[in-house]
Scaffold this active site. Sequence first.
Site, PDB file in Angstrom:
ATOM      1  N   ARG A  26      -5.614   4.134   2.128  1.00 14.82           N
ATOM      2  CA  ARG A  26      -6.177   4.746   3.341  1.00 14.82           C
ATOM      3  C   ARG A  26      -5.472   6.063   3.596  1.00 14.82           C
ATOM      4  NH1 ARG A  26      -5.328  -0.561   6.790  1.00 14.82           N
ATOM      5  NH2 ARG A  26      -3.465  -0.384   5.496  1.00 14.82           N
ATOM      6  N   ASP A  64      -4.334   9.620   4.894  1.00 15.35           N
ATOM      7  CA  ASP A  64      -4.321  10.192   6.246  1.00 15.35           C
ATOM      8  C   ASP A  64      -5.165  11.454   6.338  1.00 15.35           C
ATOM      9  OD1 ASP A  64      -2.668   8.509   7.740  1.00 15.35           O
ATOM     10  OD2 ASP A  64      -0.862   9.371   6.835  1.00 15.35           O
ATOM     11  N   ARG A  82       5.276  11.494   2.300  1.00 20.56           N
ATOM     12  CA  ARG A  82       5.513  12.729   3.051  1.00 20.56           C
ATOM     13  C   ARG A  82       6.921  12.757   3.651  1.00 20.56           C
ATOM     14  NH1 ARG A  82       0.509  12.781   6.946  1.00 20.56           N
ATOM     15  NH2 ARG A  82       1.692  14.480   7.886  1.00 20.56           N
TER      16      ARG A  82
END
Lengths: 254, 254
Positions: free
Chosen positions: A51, A53, A199
Amino acid sequence: MTRRIFITIEYDGAPFVGWQRQDNGITVQQELEEAAFAFTGEKINVQGAGRTDSGVHALGQVAHLDVPEKFAPNRVMEALNAHLSHTAISVLDAYEVPDDAHARFSAIGRRYLYRILPRRQPPALDAGRVWHHKQPLDADAMQAGADMLIGRHDFNSFRAAQCQAESSIRTLDILQVEQVSAEIHLHVEARSFLHHQVRNIAGTLALVGTGKWQPDDVKAALAAADRSAAGPTAPPHGLYLTDVFYPDGIGKRV
Amino acid sequence: MTRRIFITIEYDGAPFVGWQRQDNGITVQQELEEAAFAFTGEKINVQGAGRTDSGVHALGQVAHLDVPEKFAPNRVMEALNAHLSHTAISVLDAYEVPDDAHARFSAIGRRYLYRILPRRQPPALDAGRVWHHKQPLDADAMQAGADMLIGRHDFNSFRAAQCQAESSIRTLDILQVEQVSAEIHLHVEARSFLHHQVRNIAGTLALVGTGKWQPDDVKAALAAADRSAAGPTAPPHGLYLTDVFYPDGIGKRV
């Protein structure tokens, strides 16, 4: 009767609020489901492996959908692409899998690429495709920091506050820092990831790359098991989901 | 007193009607001249080495401009980029050259890249950055066709009707066909080019790549010295001006 199809998908993350259907904007899942409806006349759920972002790109996202048996995989790919031509999404491959193969739950590995452009001058052609990092970065130092994170650890310091995973223990199989002309690429592979994990790793390793942090500081941040101990979250537009891996039998055609 | 500066420029061609100032849309030259005005307060002409067409990209366009002596080259680069931040243009380098160095007339070579993506599935991330060619292409056959064009020839069959050059004789020093993962790249180098020459070569070599033409047909098209004898003009968005070369003394810093 239906048949289950896996599709491999490339997309530019910029125009989307992410993979998963939601109310506050257009998502990749929604565009795919609308395209599937357009050629089958049926409401078909498209289930993705990762999923991603808002703003995150994909070169090799995988999803499954169940289509009426009369649609062969190649026809599914062609029809989806025909109905996606107004979007930044392209279906690169489609192949039939066993009915119980699940794009998300059958996956045994995911690979991401994180691109950083460390230079003063902004990118023109790659604006929105790389993290423009104005200070120089030392790739060797970043690799030394990265080495602290490889293997099985509690990654609580590297997950978003809104992460819903029960456990923050994950195993990083690959975390490689590569200098590619003017860019630095992070290659990251694991069975699964925590929310924002890649990230947050990128943002932390950039601190090492500038010399503000020493590689050992990454080890300390990991040991703290506290989000505030690690570095900032790098922007979404440097991140690419490149591969999803499956066991033999439901894997990607080669 | 002024000093003459060479700048190296990267841009995405999509938002522009080309390099050269004109009335029907925004150009790269205009954006650069407006940025130069913004920090010097003077109307400064920015002269480019290659007048790229609408939609054509640049990784290494070169231009010159004369700035008041108080502006050092690095400050020129920083100031231009600050005023170009709303555009798809980035100044990668700036360096002082002799007063008589001219970005266009002093250039002794130009290099272009033409990117083709030969596959059914459209590109998502590279939409507008490659020529999406739906039929497969044979790179070896294309190179055999390309070999017919290397050297000094009358390229009248490969220039646009509106080309203003007096002579259609040019010398292609390099015309190399390279398979790069799923893409085919054409590397083309010459002292100078005719209008649309690279795009007309790309369109013609694609005919060879599909098998519609044999490599010898390229030789015949060249000999005809007639535009209608060669293949179609490939789209602008596959084309990149990558390098401009100068003699020692006014060349790019290394």
